[in-house]
Design a protein around this motif. Sequence first.
Motif, PDB file in Angstrom:
ATOM      1  N   GLU A 123     -31.454  14.524  -4.441  1.00 45.72           N
ATOM      2  CA  GLU A 123     -30.270  14.657  -5.281  1.00 45.72           C
ATOM      3  C   GLU A 123     -29.530  13.319  -5.289  1.00 45.72           C
ATOM      4  O   GLU A 123     -29.547  12.586  -4.299  1.00 45.72           O
ATOM      5  CB  GLU A 123     -29.346  15.760  -4.756  1.00 45.72           C
ATOM      6  N   LEU A 124     -28.873  13.020  -6.403  1.00 47.44           N
ATOM      7  CA  LEU A 124     -28.188  11.736  -6.554  1.00 47.44           C
ATOM      8  C   LEU A 124     -27.140  11.546  -5.458  1.00 47.44           C
ATOM      9  O   LEU A 124     -26.429  12.484  -5.110  1.00 47.44           O
ATOM     10  CB  LEU A 124     -27.530  11.656  -7.929  1.00 47.44           C
ATOM     11  N   PHE A 125     -27.076  10.335  -4.919  1.00 46.87           N
ATOM     12  CA  PHE A 125     -26.169   9.917  -3.844  1.00 46.87           C
ATOM     13  C   PHE A 125     -26.587  10.446  -2.465  1.00 46.87           C
ATOM     14  O   PHE A 125     -25.839  10.326  -1.506  1.00 46.87           O
ATOM     15  CB  PHE A 125     -24.715  10.304  -4.128  1.00 46.87           C
TER      16      PHE A 125
ATOM     17  N   SER B 207     -41.824   5.033   8.663  1.00 47.24           N
ATOM     18  CA  SER B 207     -42.794   4.096   9.230  1.00 47.24           C
ATOM     19  C   SER B 207     -42.367   2.673   8.868  1.00 47.24           C
ATOM     20  O   SER B 207     -41.706   2.438   7.859  1.00 47.24           O
ATOM     21  CB  SER B 207     -44.201   4.386   8.701  1.00 47.24           C
ATOM     22  N   LYS B 208     -42.744   1.741   9.694  1.00 46.36           N
ATOM     23  CA  LYS B 208     -42.277   0.366   9.528  1.00 46.36           C
ATOM     24  C   LYS B 208     -42.768  -0.278   8.236  1.00 46.36           C
ATOM     25  O   LYS B 208     -42.161  -1.222   7.739  1.00 46.36           O
ATOM     26  CB  LYS B 208     -42.716  -0.473  10.743  1.00 46.36           C
ATOM     27  N   ASP B 209     -43.875   0.237   7.673  1.00 46.38           N
ATOM     28  CA  ASP B 209     -44.435  -0.374   6.470  1.00 46.38           C
ATOM     29  C   ASP B 209     -43.811   0.153   5.173  1.00 46.38           C
ATOM     30  O   ASP B 209     -44.259  -0.187   4.083  1.00 46.38           O
ATOM     31  CB  ASP B 209     -45.953  -0.191   6.431  1.00 46.38           C
ATOM     32  N   MET B 210     -42.773   0.969   5.267  1.00 37.12           N
ATOM     33  CA  MET B 210     -42.130   1.522   4.071  1.00 37.12           C
ATOM     34  C   MET B 210     -41.182   0.497   3.437  1.00 37.12           C
ATOM     35  O   MET B 210     -40.814  -0.496   4.057  1.00 37.12           O
ATOM     36  CB  MET B 210     -41.372   2.797   4.431  1.00 37.12           C
ATOM     37  N   PRO B 211     -40.771   0.719   2.176  1.00 39.45           N
ATOM     38  CA  PRO B 211     -39.832  -0.200   1.528  1.00 39.45           C
ATOM     39  C   PRO B 211     -38.526  -0.323   2.313  1.00 39.45           C
ATOM     40  O   PRO B 211     -38.009   0.663   2.841  1.00 39.45           O
ATOM     41  CB  PRO B 211     -39.591   0.466   0.161  1.00 39.45           C
ATOM     42  N   ARG B 212     -38.015  -1.532   2.364  1.00 33.39           N
ATOM     43  CA  ARG B 212     -36.800  -1.792   3.132  1.00 33.39           C
ATOM     44  C   ARG B 212     -35.554  -1.715   2.231  1.00 33.39           C
ATOM     45  O   ARG B 212     -35.629  -1.396   1.057  1.00 33.39           O
ATOM     46  CB  ARG B 212     -36.902  -3.155   3.814  1.00 33.39           C
ATOM     47  N   TYR B 213     -34.404  -2.051   2.820  1.00 34.81           N
ATOM     48  CA  TYR B 213     -33.130  -1.966   2.100  1.00 34.81           C
ATOM     49  C   TYR B 213     -33.008  -3.064   1.047  1.00 34.81           C
ATOM     50  O   TYR B 213     -33.526  -4.171   1.218  1.00 34.81           O
ATOM     51  CB  TYR B 213     -31.969  -2.086   3.080  1.00 34.81           C
TER      52      TYR B 213
ATOM     53  N   SER C 246     -28.680   3.803  -1.956  1.00 36.43           N
ATOM     54  CA  SER C 246     -29.555   2.996  -2.820  1.00 36.43           C
ATOM     55  C   SER C 246     -30.968   2.927  -2.247  1.00 36.43           C
ATOM     56  O   SER C 246     -31.955   2.921  -2.986  1.00 36.43           O
ATOM     57  CB  SER C 246     -28.987   1.574  -2.984  1.00 36.43           C
ATOM     58  N   HIS C 247     -31.066   2.897  -0.919  1.00 36.86           N
ATOM     59  CA  HIS C 247     -32.381   2.846  -0.271  1.00 36.86           C
ATOM     60  C   HIS C 247     -33.125   4.169  -0.447  1.00 36.86           C
ATOM     61  O   HIS C 247     -34.319   4.192  -0.777  1.00 36.86           O
ATOM     62  CB  HIS C 247     -32.219   2.530   1.215  1.00 36.86           C
ATOM     63  N   ILE C 248     -32.418   5.285  -0.262  1.00 33.65           N
ATOM     64  CA  ILE C 248     -33.043   6.597  -0.435  1.00 33.65           C
ATOM     65  C   ILE C 248     -33.464   6.788  -1.895  1.00 33.65           C
ATOM     66  O   ILE C 248     -34.537   7.351  -2.183  1.00 33.65           O
ATOM     67  CB  ILE C 248     -32.078   7.708   0.008  1.00 33.65           C
ATOM     68  N   PHE C 249     -32.645   6.320  -2.825  1.00 36.48           N
ATOM     69  CA  PHE C 249     -32.999   6.414  -4.249  1.00 36.48           C
ATOM     70  C   PHE C 249     -34.267   5.608  -4.534  1.00 36.48           C
ATOM     71  O   PHE C 249     -35.142   6.052  -5.298  1.00 36.48           O
ATOM     72  CB  PHE C 249     -31.850   5.908  -5.118  1.00 36.48           C
ATOM     73  N   ASP C 250     -34.382   4.436  -3.909  1.00 34.25           N
ATOM     74  CA  ASP C 250     -35.580   3.611  -4.083  1.00 34.25           C
ATOM     75  C   ASP C 250     -36.818   4.343  -3.582  1.00 34.25           C
ATOM     76  O   ASP C 250     -37.875   4.339  -4.234  1.00 34.25           O
ATOM     77  CB  ASP C 250     -35.402   2.289  -3.337  1.00 34.25           C
ATOM     78  N   LEU C 251     -36.703   5.011  -2.430  1.00 36.16           N
ATOM     79  CA  LEU C 251     -37.843   5.791  -1.916  1.00 36.16           C
ATOM     80  C   LEU C 251     -38.212   6.914  -2.887  1.00 36.16           C
ATOM     81  O   LEU C 251     -39.394   7.162  -3.146  1.00 36.16           O
ATOM     82  CB  LEU C 251     -37.510   6.371  -0.548  1.00 36.16           C
TER      83      LEU C 251
END
Length: 205
Positions: free
Chosen positions: A147-149, A157-163, A176-181
């Motif tokens: 859900e938004l926000f 895991s360490k190989d996931m997209p970062r902030y 913003s990081h969760i939205f990117d995931l």
Amino acid sequence: RLILSLWQKSELVRTHVDIHLVTRDAYMADAPYPINMLRNVAWEHARTDQLFLLDVDFIPNPGMREYVKDLFPKLRRIKGLEKAAYVVPAFGASTIKKWPRDRPDLVRLINLKVVKPVHAAKLEAAHGATNYKRWYKTKNPFQILYELFFEPYVVVSKDMPRYDQRFSGYGHDKSSHIFDLYMQDYKFIVLPEAFVIHIEHGVPG
């Protein structure tokens, strides 16, 4: 001096805590606090393959480390969960006389209105997608919808997209990081025997 003193006096700190010194040039003196860049510095130098993305004023339940350490690789081997972030439900309390050791303990404090889901009144969207009502009763990890926000505390895991380091200062840095995931098709799985509690504190001057 305080940090150096803690490091010198505590073997636990020396064993488990890494301290990174980050400086900024004089021209950046008035720039907003680079929170996501600092998070990525910690991410880069983490000594484990799994990371718990958590604010410093939250405390995990006793035994959570061992629980996640055992469960995380098992979940990662399940088909369809190769790309997943594992949500740890968050709660808030002003005072707690006896710390909850497990979920039944926590639910008892919730029923007594000593503890409640974090930010329930301030910004429900930040953690509402966690589905607390289901978590109180579940025996198994379960998937939730983004859900938004949404900005839960997650094991990754360490190989996931970062902030995204373009975000600085206060506000939407974690969401913003969760939205990117979410946009990269990561699933969000809630862990049934893990939780964190935020202890209320004043706003730093």
